[in-house]
Design an enzyme around this catalytic site. Structure first.
Site, PDB file in Angstrom:
ATOM      1  N   SER A   1      38.212  44.320  44.989  1.00  0.00           N
ATOM      2  CA  SER A   1      38.834  44.095  43.438  1.00  0.00           C
ATOM      3  C   SER A   1      40.749  43.988  43.758  1.00  0.00           C
ATOM      4  O   SER A   1      40.952  42.503  44.727  1.00  0.00           O
ATOM      5  CB  SER A   1      38.010  44.039  42.989  1.00  0.00           C
ATOM      6  OG  SER A   1      38.179  43.532  41.069  1.00  0.00           O
TER       7      SER A   1
ATOM      8  N   ASP B   1      30.164  34.720  40.841  1.00  0.00           N
ATOM      9  CA  ASP B   1      31.482  35.358  40.348  1.00  0.00           C
ATOM     10  C   ASP B   1      32.363  35.508  39.727  1.00  0.00           C
ATOM     11  O   ASP B   1      33.256  34.272  38.949  1.00  0.00           O
ATOM     12  CB  ASP B   1      32.341  35.941  41.205  1.00  0.00           C
ATOM     13  CG  ASP B   1      33.525  37.476  41.486  1.00  0.00           C
ATOM     14  OD1 ASP B   1      33.721  37.508  40.749  1.00  0.00           O
ATOM     15  OD2 ASP B   1      33.916  37.350  42.864  1.00  0.00           O
TER      16      ASP B   1
ATOM     17  N   HIS C   1      30.867  40.118  41.272  1.00  0.00           N
ATOM     18  CA  HIS C   1      31.904  40.503  42.028  1.00  0.00           C
ATOM     19  C   HIS C   1      31.820  42.366  42.338  1.00  0.00           C
ATOM     20  O   HIS C   1      33.043  42.472  43.287  1.00  0.00           O
ATOM     21  CB  HIS C   1      32.401  41.329  39.969  1.00  0.00           C
ATOM     22  CG  HIS C   1      33.820  41.380  41.103  1.00  0.00           C
ATOM     23  ND1 HIS C   1      35.036  40.047  41.216  1.00  0.00           N
ATOM     24  CD2 HIS C   1      34.799  42.223  40.176  1.00  0.00           C
ATOM     25  CE1 HIS C   1      35.824  40.557  41.558  1.00  0.00           C
ATOM     26  NE2 HIS C   1      36.420  41.582  41.084  1.00  0.00           N
TER      27      HIS C   1
END
Length: 276
Positions: free
Chosen positions: A98, A220, A248
C-alpha cells in the site's frame, strides 16, 4: 543512529537464510510487520527476510514519533533508509504494501545504493481522482474519510477495516485489520492517514530505475484496477501481475499467490535458486 538504536526504534526482525539475498517487507497504514506472517515462511527458506515497524506502528518506540517528521511520506521513507543503513544492507529487494510502496520509491531515490529492486503490493501514488487520473476517490470522499477518522477513530476503524480488507465471507480477516487499526495510537494514526490519503507521488514514479514488480488485486476498494497499470506505465520495464484476490491486503487474503508472485520476481532478479 547506531544499529541497536534503530533496531529498537523500528522493532526490526531478521529471519530466513542468513546467506541469502535480502528481502525487506514493509507494512502499510494502520498495520505492522505481523501482517506479513503468512508470507514470511515461503520467503525465508531461500532469502534473508527483514521486517520492521514504522515509528508509531506496532512494536516501534512510540517516544521516537514526531508529527512534523511523519506528516510527510519522506519521514516514513527515512525510516526505511535508517533501517537499511543501520543493518549495513545494500541492493535489497524492498517489498512495500500500500502506501509503503511509495515510501520505497522515495527511499530508493534518497539512498539508491540500498535498494536494488522493488515490489509494490497494491500501490497507489494518488488516491484522489484528478485530471483524467482515476485513483478511486473524490476530494469529498477523502475529506469525509478523514473527518470521520478525526471525530471517532475507533468507530472509523471498525467501519473501514472490513471495507479495506474485502472478503466479507471471511470476517476474521476484517476483524484482524480492525484490531490492528485499534491498537494504533489515534493521534499517530490521524497523521499517518493524512500523509497516506492526501499524498501525490505520481511524479516520483518517473525516477524509478530498478527492476520493479507491481502486484494488484482483481478487486480492491482502495487501489482499484487501473491504478496498477498506471504505475507500471510510469516505470520503465515494470511488470504488472493481477492476483486472483479480493481486497487491499493480499498478503493475508491470498498469501500463497502473493508469495509465489514475489518469489518468481526474486528469482528473476537474483537467478533461480533451488527450493530448500
Amino acid at each position: 543512529m547506531v544499529e541497536a538504536d534503530v533496531r529498537h526504534r523500528n522493532n526490526v526482525t531478521v529471519t530466513g537464510d542468513p546467506d541469502g539475498p535480502v528481502v525487506v517487507l514493509a507494512h502499510g497504514f494502520g498495520c505492522d510487520q505481523n501482517m506479513w506472517r503468512l508470507v514470511v515462511p515461503r520467503l525465508a527458506g531461500r532469502y534473508k527476510v527483514v521486517l520492521f515497524d514504522y515509528v508509531g506502528s506496532g512494536g516501534s518506540d512510540l517516544s521516537a514519533w514526531a508529527p512534523e517528521r511523519y506528516a510527510s511520506l519522506d519521514g516514513y521513507a527515512q525510516d526505511v533508509v535508517d533501517v537499511l543503513r543501520a543493518l549495513g544492507l545494500r541492493r535489497v529487494t524492498f517489498v512495500g504494501h500500500s502506501v509503503s510502496a511509495m515510501a520505497g520509491v522515495l527511499a530508493a531515490r534518497t539512498a539508491p545504493e540500498r535498494i536494488g529492486s522493488l515490489v509494490m503490493v497494491t500501490p497507489s501514488p494518488r488516491y484522489i481522482d484528478e485530471d483524467g487520473y482515476r485513483g478511486g476517490f473524490t476530494v469529498a470522499d477523502i475529506e469525509e474519510l478523514l473527518a470521520s477518522l478525526d471525530s471517532n477513530y475507533l468507530g472509523w476503524s471498525s467501519a473501514m477495516a472490513p471495507v479495506i480488507m474485502g472478503n466479507p465471507d471471511r470476517p476474521e480477516l476484517g476483524q484482524e485489520l480492525t484490531d490492528s487499526f485499534c491498537a494504533t495510537d489515534p493521534a499517530m494514526a490521524r497523521v499517518f492517514a493524512r500523509t497516506t490519503f492526501l499524498s501525490d507521488n505520481r511524479a516520483d514514479l518517473d525516477g524509478v530505475t530498478v527492476p520493479t514488480l507491481v502486484l494488484e488485486c482483481a478487486e480492491d476498494a482502495i487501489a482499484p484496477r487501473g491504478v496498477g497499470s498506471f504505475v507500471r506505465s510510469r516505470i520503465p520495464g515494470a511488470r504488472l501481475v493481477t492476483l486472483d484476490a479480493t481486497g487491499h491486503c493480499p498478503q493475508l487474503s491470498a498469501p500463497e499467490a502473493t508469495a509465489d508472485a514475489v518469489l518468481d520476481f526474486l528469482d528473476r532478479v537474483h537467478g533461480a535458486r533451488p527450493a530448500s
